[in-house]
Write a protein that holds these residues in place. Sequence first.
Motif, PDB file in Angstrom:
ATOM      1  N   LYS A 127       1.662   8.199  -8.162  1.00  0.00           N
ATOM      2  CA  LYS A 127      -0.183   7.449  -7.741  1.00  0.00           C
ATOM      3  C   LYS A 127      -0.059   6.710  -6.519  1.00  0.00           C
ATOM      4  O   LYS A 127      -0.216   5.567  -6.657  1.00  0.00           O
ATOM      5  CB  LYS A 127       0.409   5.885  -9.334  1.00  0.00           C
ATOM      6  CG  LYS A 127       0.348   6.931 -10.750  1.00  0.00           C
ATOM      7  CD  LYS A 127       0.453   6.189 -12.020  1.00  0.00           C
ATOM      8  CE  LYS A 127      -0.247   6.281 -12.585  1.00  0.00           C
ATOM      9  NZ  LYS A 127       1.086   7.559 -13.441  1.00  0.00           N
ATOM     10  N   PRO A 128       0.198   7.307  -5.649  1.00  0.00           N
ATOM     11  CA  PRO A 128      -0.478   6.608  -4.837  1.00  0.00           C
ATOM     12  C   PRO A 128      -1.705   5.895  -4.793  1.00  0.00           C
ATOM     13  O   PRO A 128      -2.924   6.422  -4.930  1.00  0.00           O
ATOM     14  CB  PRO A 128       0.081   7.710  -3.574  1.00  0.00           C
ATOM     15  CG  PRO A 128      -0.365   8.413  -4.079  1.00  0.00           C
ATOM     16  CD  PRO A 128      -0.291   8.186  -4.852  1.00  0.00           C
TER      17      PRO A 128
ATOM     18  N   ALA B  67       2.733  19.728  -6.298  1.00  0.00           N
ATOM     19  CA  ALA B  67       2.453  18.064  -5.509  1.00  0.00           C
ATOM     20  C   ALA B  67       0.988  17.646  -6.081  1.00  0.00           C
ATOM     21  O   ALA B  67       1.220  16.563  -5.913  1.00  0.00           O
ATOM     22  CB  ALA B  67       1.477  18.831  -4.113  1.00  0.00           C
ATOM     23  N   LEU B  68       0.420  18.135  -6.641  1.00  0.00           N
ATOM     24  CA  LEU B  68      -0.743  17.643  -8.041  1.00  0.00           C
ATOM     25  C   LEU B  68       0.181  16.521  -9.255  1.00  0.00           C
ATOM     26  O   LEU B  68      -0.203  15.506  -8.921  1.00  0.00           O
ATOM     27  CB  LEU B  68      -1.439  18.687  -9.212  1.00  0.00           C
ATOM     28  CG  LEU B  68      -2.534  18.084  -9.907  1.00  0.00           C
ATOM     29  CD1 LEU B  68      -3.417  16.638  -8.708  1.00  0.00           C
ATOM     30  CD2 LEU B  68      -3.468  19.212 -10.671  1.00  0.00           C
TER      31      LEU B  68
ATOM     32  N   THR C  71      -7.467  13.653  -7.666  1.00  0.00           N
ATOM     33  CA  THR C  71      -6.799  12.876  -8.909  1.00  0.00           C
ATOM     34  C   THR C  71      -8.259  12.208  -8.357  1.00  0.00           C
ATOM     35  O   THR C  71      -7.722  10.606  -8.744  1.00  0.00           O
ATOM     36  CB  THR C  71      -5.878  12.046  -7.884  1.00  0.00           C
ATOM     37  OG1 THR C  71      -5.274  12.867  -6.506  1.00  0.00           O
ATOM     38  CG2 THR C  71      -4.559  13.249  -7.902  1.00  0.00           C
ATOM     39  N   GLY C  72      -8.716  12.152  -7.139  1.00  0.00           N
ATOM     40  CA  GLY C  72      -9.909  11.239  -7.257  1.00  0.00           C
ATOM     41  C   GLY C  72      -9.197   9.918  -5.748  1.00  0.00           C
ATOM     42  O   GLY C  72     -10.260   9.160  -5.500  1.00  0.00           O
ATOM     43  N   ILE C  73      -8.029  10.753  -5.022  1.00  0.00           N
ATOM     44  CA  ILE C  73      -7.720   9.526  -4.161  1.00  0.00           C
ATOM     45  C   ILE C  73      -7.942  10.144  -3.081  1.00  0.00           C
ATOM     46  O   ILE C  73      -8.509  11.226  -2.421  1.00  0.00           O
ATOM     47  CB  ILE C  73      -5.717  10.045  -4.594  1.00  0.00           C
ATOM     48  CG1 ILE C  73      -5.460   9.059  -5.921  1.00  0.00           C
ATOM     49  CG2 ILE C  73      -5.333   9.461  -3.413  1.00  0.00           C
ATOM     50  CD1 ILE C  73      -4.064   9.851  -6.322  1.00  0.00           C
ATOM     51  N   LYS C  74      -8.498   8.822  -2.571  1.00  0.00           N
ATOM     52  CA  LYS C  74      -8.948   9.151  -1.000  1.00  0.00           C
ATOM     53  C   LYS C  74      -7.788   9.732  -0.323  1.00  0.00           C
ATOM     54  O   LYS C  74      -6.779   9.534  -0.469  1.00  0.00           O
ATOM     55  CB  LYS C  74      -9.084   7.242  -0.352  1.00  0.00           C
ATOM     56  CG  LYS C  74      -9.997   7.540   0.736  1.00  0.00           C
ATOM     57  CD  LYS C  74     -11.362   8.139   0.979  1.00  0.00           C
ATOM     58  CE  LYS C  74     -12.055   7.696   2.487  1.00  0.00           C
ATOM     59  NZ  LYS C  74     -12.385   6.492   1.795  1.00  0.00           N
TER      60      LYS C  74
ATOM     61  N   ILE D  50       0.770  -1.373   0.510  1.00  0.00           N
ATOM     62  CA  ILE D  50       0.003  -0.126  -0.048  1.00  0.00           C
ATOM     63  C   ILE D  50       0.636   1.079  -0.318  1.00  0.00           C
ATOM     64  O   ILE D  50       1.809   1.482   1.051  1.00  0.00           O
ATOM     65  CB  ILE D  50      -0.931   0.329   1.447  1.00  0.00           C
ATOM     66  CG1 ILE D  50      -2.298  -1.095   1.135  1.00  0.00           C
ATOM     67  CG2 ILE D  50      -1.464   1.670   1.348  1.00  0.00           C
ATOM     68  CD1 ILE D  50      -2.804  -1.156   2.395  1.00  0.00           C
ATOM     69  N   LYS D  51       0.789   2.163  -1.510  1.00  0.00           N
ATOM     70  CA  LYS D  51       1.685   3.264  -1.223  1.00  0.00           C
ATOM     71  C   LYS D  51       0.503   4.654  -0.689  1.00  0.00           C
ATOM     72  O   LYS D  51      -0.258   4.747  -1.111  1.00  0.00           O
ATOM     73  CB  LYS D  51       1.774   3.563  -2.607  1.00  0.00           C
ATOM     74  CG  LYS D  51       2.975   4.721  -2.966  1.00  0.00           C
ATOM     75  CD  LYS D  51       3.591   4.426  -4.488  1.00  0.00           C
ATOM     76  CE  LYS D  51       4.859   5.605  -4.702  1.00  0.00           C
ATOM     77  NZ  LYS D  51       4.991   4.816  -5.703  1.00  0.00           N
TER      78      LYS D  51
END
Length: 378
Positions: free
Chosen positions: A86-87, A78-79, A108-111, A4-5
């Motif tokens: 891609k964490p 940061a973006l 980015t749609g990342i939690k 998990i990144k």
Amino acid sequence: MHKIKVAHILHSVGGVDVSLRQILQNLDPSHFECFVIHGDTDIKEQFRDKNATSIVDYTLPIYRSISLKNDYLAIVRALRIIRKEKPDLIHSHSTKGGVIGRVVGFLTGIKVLHTPQAFSYLSADSKVKRFVFLTVEKILSKGNSVLLASSESELNRATKDVGFPVAKTLLFNNAIEPIKNISELSIPKTWPDEYLCTVGRPCYQKNIEELIRVLYEINKTQKMHLVLLGVGHHADQLEEVQELIAKLDLTENVTLLNWTSREDVLNIISKSKLYLSAARYEGLPYAIIESLALSIPGVVSDCDGNKDLIKDDFNGYTVKDNNTMNFCEKIITLLNDENAYHEFSKNAKKTFEMNHNILEKINDLEFIYRDQIKRYYF
């Protein structure tokens, strides 16, 4: 096995820096891969994992003060980093880290898991600032982020003030490794053997002037010294504190120390009679956690964070409403009651072992990381 990144985004100074390093040094590196995005003027010490391996870090213009130019640049850069790395998850820490992390997470749609370490609106010294900061927090709470509070008080603020739904809040109390060895001081000792101590820059939050007034009252009946650590970083009110010390003729009773190593801080706390804090608000202060780990009772203001750690008449005393005389009386009582002092010392260590030993608690954070990714992506 897929690791998990996790991307950590923050302004890495003070307790926020301590928090991240404790996490990185205890996460299982066979299951988690981390990288750090932080301010270019932050603490320079390399971030390392549990195996003492260096962790990739990126520096950006992330600063405490508000700057449209710098904040915009920090978000844009940061973006780019997040899109490159891609964490699986973003964990933002601190107010500014939370703004950047949650905006990038939305784009980015990342939690995002966000740990404020004290909400920004609590720092406002005017109603207008408080309204603006609280409005920003409310807006940012609406995205794909979950509040990962550092204390029960912070969790309550999130739901009652900011408006986070209970379903979008979690708790992971700040925690540290047990303190087994105390190093010798690396700086000259210029204060007496009998002293009180506190850690915190002179600023609105830390309310150092109140401690100076308390010390003045103590010294009317009982000579005592105060060692104040950490005055050299973002010390907005240092001059005011120095002027008050001079005005009350306490120059010989107060030692002001700039930022020094954590080893020196632990040495000074470990030999202090009591740990003091008159803070107006906190997240969950690491200096008090360290004092508990070192069996040092505390006398502290009854504010968020402080009251989560110091339980009145158990491991110290809490004082309400900036009551200078009550603060003074509690300190003198504890200094002169050997039985109570011994009992509070034992309870301080017990509090640490039960609630703030990261060797015991890191599994909870690992579960949270896994669970949040599973809930979001599957």
